[in-house]
Scaffold this motif. Structure first.
Motif: not given
Ligand SMILES: NC(=O)c1ccc[n+]([C@@H]2O[C@H](COP(=O)([O-])OP(=O)(O)OC[C@H]3O[C@@H](n4cnc5c(N)ncnc54)[C@H](O)[C@@H]3O)[C@@H](O)[C@H]2O)c1
Length: 333
Positions: A27-30, A1-10, A19-22, A290-292
């Motif tokens: 700053p730590a998610a992509e 895992m890199t320094d940013k969490l790469k996220v998807g929303v289903i 969720h997608a907008r947040a 943010d916590h997740f």
């Protein structure tokens, strides 16, 4: 895992959209991918956030660089997505309720535990300062032994009509308070006696009231309604109280502290849960995500273990059965 969490929303309806907008703003998610079975909906969110759009959740889960997903599908569709995400090795934030019955919830938990992926259930009240304060104030050394609790969550009939048979008063609203009551009382509910009324023809329960018993001997009452006319200020009201042998604690969320008075009446707005402030989703939802993101990146435990989230589901099953049969029902875990 890199320094940013790469996220998807289903699922990009009422809540997945938020969720997608947040994530897009974190700053730590992509946010790299979004999915909705309605392709037009996925394309709109993709264009607004720069994510790739999908209409098939299994295709999204094949993305190798995807670290984590938020699953914001209707309650009855949680299992397919959560099990597939677990098998694909993605960290999961699954919206509440964990599932729409205990049998399904246990299958989801078995799948995530078998795969070893990180797994958090979106119990937003764990991030609402009013509920978190109540939890701490109800610590045994301050409260003593719990004697009785009362939880109220009342919403407007438009919500019941919008969701139709995709949800129920217990899955959509009730799970919040069952989880909160068990958390704050530091005890599980083991017996329930519920009754309901269906009169408005929304496709959902209008109201469900119940008496519940806790393993520690406390008693509780719950009052759920989807019968309020749509003019109810802010669309919902909730409150919770706990009375112990030494002190008592209560919270009241019916007042958001903001009012607009016009010729046609008075209205308000969300100031706590997911208000949009200066173009950003803020409030408890932003804090939850943010916590997740941070706990998934760091490996720190989530504020709620998923087994505690699981504990709410058999209570919902028992409430549904009791409301149907009009007799008290033991909670089977
Ligand atoms: N924590 C909270 O306070 C809170 C608030 C609202 C909703 N929720 C939860 O969030 C979840 C979603 O609720 P909602 O109100 O956003 O529902 P919704 O009906 O508004 O949105 C669901 C979305 O999922 C899409 N969808 C349906 N089947 C799909 C599939 N197979 N693949 C991809 N997309 C699919 C639909 O097209 C829709 O856009 C529910 O579990 C609900 O309980 C939690």
């Amino acid at each position: 895992m890199t320094d940013k969490l790469k996220v998807g929303v289903i699922g990009l309806g009422f809540f997945g959209n938020r969720h997608a907008r947040a994530y897009a703003d974190h700053p730590a998610a992509e946010l790299i991918a979004v999915c909705d079975s309605d392709p037009a909906r996925a394309q709109i969110v993709a264009q607004a956030t720069g994510a790739r759009d999908f209409s098939d959740l299994h295709a999204l889960l094949q993305l190798r660089d995807l670290d984590a997903v938020s699953i914001c599908l209707p309650d009855r569709l949680h299992e397919e997505a959560a099990v597939a995400a677990a098998e694909a090795g993605k960290a999961i934030l699954l919206e509440k309720p964990l599932a729409h019955d205990n049998y399904t919830a246990r299958r989801i938990v078995a799948a995530v535990e078998k795969s070893g992926v990180r797994f958090m259930v979106g119990h937003i009240l764990r991030f609402d300062p009013r509920y978190v304060h109540t939890f701490h104030a109800a610590a045994p050394e301050r409260l003593g032994m719990p004697i009785h609790l009362r939880a109220e969550r009342n919403g407007v009939r438009a919500t019941a009509s919008r969701l139709g048979s995709s949800s129920s008063i217990l899955f959509y609203m009730g799970v919040h308070d069952i989880d909160a009551m068990q958390w704050i009382a530091r005890s599980r509910i083991n017996r329930v006696y519920a009754q309901k009324v269906e009169r408005l023809g929304t496709g959902n329960e209008d109201a469900l009231c119940a008496v519940v018993n806790f393993e520690n001997g406390a008693i509780g009452t719950i009052d759920y309604s989807w019968a309020w006319p749509d003019g109810l200020m802010n669309g919902f009201r909730s409150s919770l109280e706990i009375v112990g042998t030494k002190s008592a604690v209560y919270l009241d969320c019916s007042d958001q502290g903001f009012y607009v008075v016009e010729q046609g009446g008075t209205s308000g707005g969300d100031t706590h849960l997911w208000p949009e402030i200066n173009g950003r989703i803020t409030g408890a939802l932003a804090d939850e995500l943010d916590h997740f993101v941070k706990a998934t990146l760091s490996g720190a435990p989530y504020v709620q273990h998923h087994r505690e989230a699981l504990d709410a589901i058999p209570v919902l099953d028992a409430l549904a059965e009791s409301a149907q049969t009009a007799v008290p029902v033991d909670v089977l875990r």
